[in-house]
Motif scaffolding. Structure first.
Motif, PDB file in Angstrom:
ATOM      1  N   GLY A 210    -134.232  40.195 -44.158  1.00 35.89           N
ATOM      2  CA  GLY A 210    -134.991  39.615 -43.053  1.00 35.89           C
ATOM      3  C   GLY A 210    -134.299  39.884 -41.728  1.00 35.89           C
ATOM      4  N   GLY A 211    -133.538  38.894 -41.258  1.00 34.71           N
ATOM      5  CA  GLY A 211    -132.925  38.965 -39.924  1.00 34.71           C
ATOM      6  C   GLY A 211    -132.210  40.268 -39.635  1.00 34.71           C
TER       7      GLY A 211
ATOM      8  N   GLY B 211    -132.685  39.044 -52.004  1.00 36.92           N
ATOM      9  CA  GLY B 211    -132.901  38.719 -50.592  1.00 36.92           C
ATOM     10  C   GLY B 211    -132.329  37.361 -50.263  1.00 36.92           C
ATOM     11  N   GLY B 212    -131.766  37.248 -49.079  1.00 38.22           N
ATOM     12  CA  GLY B 212    -131.187  35.974 -48.637  1.00 38.22           C
ATOM     13  C   GLY B 212    -129.912  36.247 -47.881  1.00 38.22           C
ATOM     14  N   SER B 213    -130.070  36.409 -46.550  1.00 40.06           N
ATOM     15  CA  SER B 213    -128.922  36.650 -45.672  1.00 40.06           C
ATOM     16  C   SER B 213    -128.091  37.874 -46.079  1.00 40.06           C
ATOM     17  N   VAL B 214    -128.785  38.941 -46.506  1.00 40.31           N
ATOM     18  CA  VAL B 214    -128.077  40.201 -46.756  1.00 40.31           C
ATOM     19  C   VAL B 214    -127.679  40.783 -45.396  1.00 40.31           C
TER      20      VAL B 214
ATOM     21  N   ALA C 216    -130.915  30.507 -49.177  1.00 39.63           N
ATOM     22  CA  ALA C 216    -130.140  31.616 -48.588  1.00 39.63           C
ATOM     23  C   ALA C 216    -130.942  32.369 -47.531  1.00 39.63           C
ATOM     24  N   ILE C 217    -132.218  32.042 -47.386  1.00 35.59           N
ATOM     25  CA  ILE C 217    -133.055  32.809 -46.460  1.00 35.59           C
ATOM     26  C   ILE C 217    -132.857  32.315 -45.036  1.00 35.59           C
TER      27      ILE C 217
ATOM     28  N   HIS D 273    -143.791  35.344 -50.667  1.00 37.16           N
ATOM     29  CA  HIS D 273    -142.567  35.030 -49.916  1.00 37.16           C
ATOM     30  C   HIS D 273    -142.438  33.510 -49.807  1.00 37.16           C
TER      31      HIS D 273
ATOM     32  N   LEU E  11    -134.020  42.849 -50.115  1.00 36.45           N
ATOM     33  CA  LEU E  11    -135.106  42.499 -49.190  1.00 36.45           C
ATOM     34  C   LEU E  11    -134.412  41.773 -48.045  1.00 36.45           C
TER      35      LEU E  11
ATOM     36  N   GLU F 103    -135.203  35.740 -54.164  1.00 39.56           N
ATOM     37  CA  GLU F 103    -134.765  35.238 -52.865  1.00 39.56           C
ATOM     38  C   GLU F 103    -134.559  33.723 -52.946  1.00 39.56           C
TER      39      GLU F 103
ATOM     40  N   ASN G  80    -138.030  42.954 -43.871  1.00 35.09           N
ATOM     41  CA  ASN G  80    -139.127  42.034 -43.568  1.00 35.09           C
ATOM     42  C   ASN G  80    -138.970  41.542 -42.132  1.00 35.09           C
TER      43      ASN G  80
END
Ligand code: PEP
Length: 251
Positions: free
Chosen positions: A233-234, A210-213, A171-172, A95, A231, A167, A9
């Motif tokens: 992000g960063g 998802g969350g800081s993977v 943690a996101i 989201h 999923l 998510e 994402n």
């Protein structure tokens, strides 16, 4: 056997130049064929990414779609039909940034889920609790309620062609990751909720965390029985890191 999936994402990031560079670097990554990889650029960059991907083994998705189908007078919105016409396969729905910052309710999320499927997109339905909800012991209640809304409105069979992403909001983008055990507990509860209605659907649906993977924590998360991928992000904005996460999902 569920096929692992890793979805990137990109959120509200990227310029034409940086997107071209990122796709070029992603194409150079060795990605396991056993993993379905999808990227979710900003709407502005979807056509550029589709062109640059050019059958290179990535699917492309949008980060949102309108709750209304078709074409017409709805300024600023992009419909699932338009996204499909452009070549998109997937769309994120619900989201937490849209739920919490843009005020999307369970009702709106459910409408978007339905609009996505009616238009021909596969939705990734995002669910998750805030830190306050977790601390109040309400994680399973909140996630269960968010999921139940979509099941009640559209039926369990709708999950034959959807993916669910758990998510936790805390943690996101925070650097905090749910432990594999915390994530597995929620994933198992989601599958159990689906299973009470249809065991076959529950066993087939992919549940992403998802969350800081990151590359360093992906393998232990993906080793859990009900975590079928991530999923991201960063870390999806760094080709090497994203490639490593995809390889972790393939092991
Ligand atoms: C996300 O926004 O979907 C996400 C998981 O972000 P991050 O990986 O940066 O926590």
């Amino acid at each position: 056997m569920r096929r692992a999936m890793v979805a990137g994402n990109w959120k509200m990031n990227g310029t034409g130049a940086s997107v071209a560079e990122l796709i070029g670097s992603l194409r150079a990554q060795e990605l396991p064929a056993s993993v379905e990889v999808a990227v979710f650029p900003s709407c502005l960059h979807i056509c550029q990414v589709l062109k640059a991907v050019d059958g290179a083994g990535f699917a492309v998705g949008a980060q949102d779609c309108a709750a209304q189908n078709g074409f017409g007078a709805l300024t600023g919105e992009v419909s699932a039909d338009q996204l499909v016409e452009s070549g998109c396969e997937w769309v994120l729905v619900g989201h937490s940034e849209r739920r919490l910052i843009l005020g999307e309710t369970d009702e709106v999320v459910s409408q978007k889920f339905s609009a996505a499927q009616a238009g021909g997109l596969k939705p990734v339905l995002c669910l998750g609790e805030t830190l306050e909800e977790r601390q109040a012991g309400k994680t399973l209640e909140v996630v269960g309620r968010q999921l139940a809304k979509v099941i009640d409105d559209h039926g369990i069979a709708a999950f034959d062609s959807a993916v669910i992403a758990y998510e936790p909001v805390w943690a996101i983008g925070s650097g905090l990751t749910a432990s594999p055990q915390q994530a597995q507990e929620v994933h198992a509860a989601i599958r159990e909720q689906l299973s009470r209605l249809d065991r076959r659907v529950a066993e087939g649906v992919r549940l992403l965390y998802g969350g800081s993977v990151k590359a360093e924590n992906a393998a232990e998360l993906f080793a859990m029985a009900d975590i079928d991928g991530g999923l991201v992000g960063g870390a999806s904005l760094k080709a090497d890191e994203f490639g490593a996460i995809c390889r972790a999902a393939g092991n």
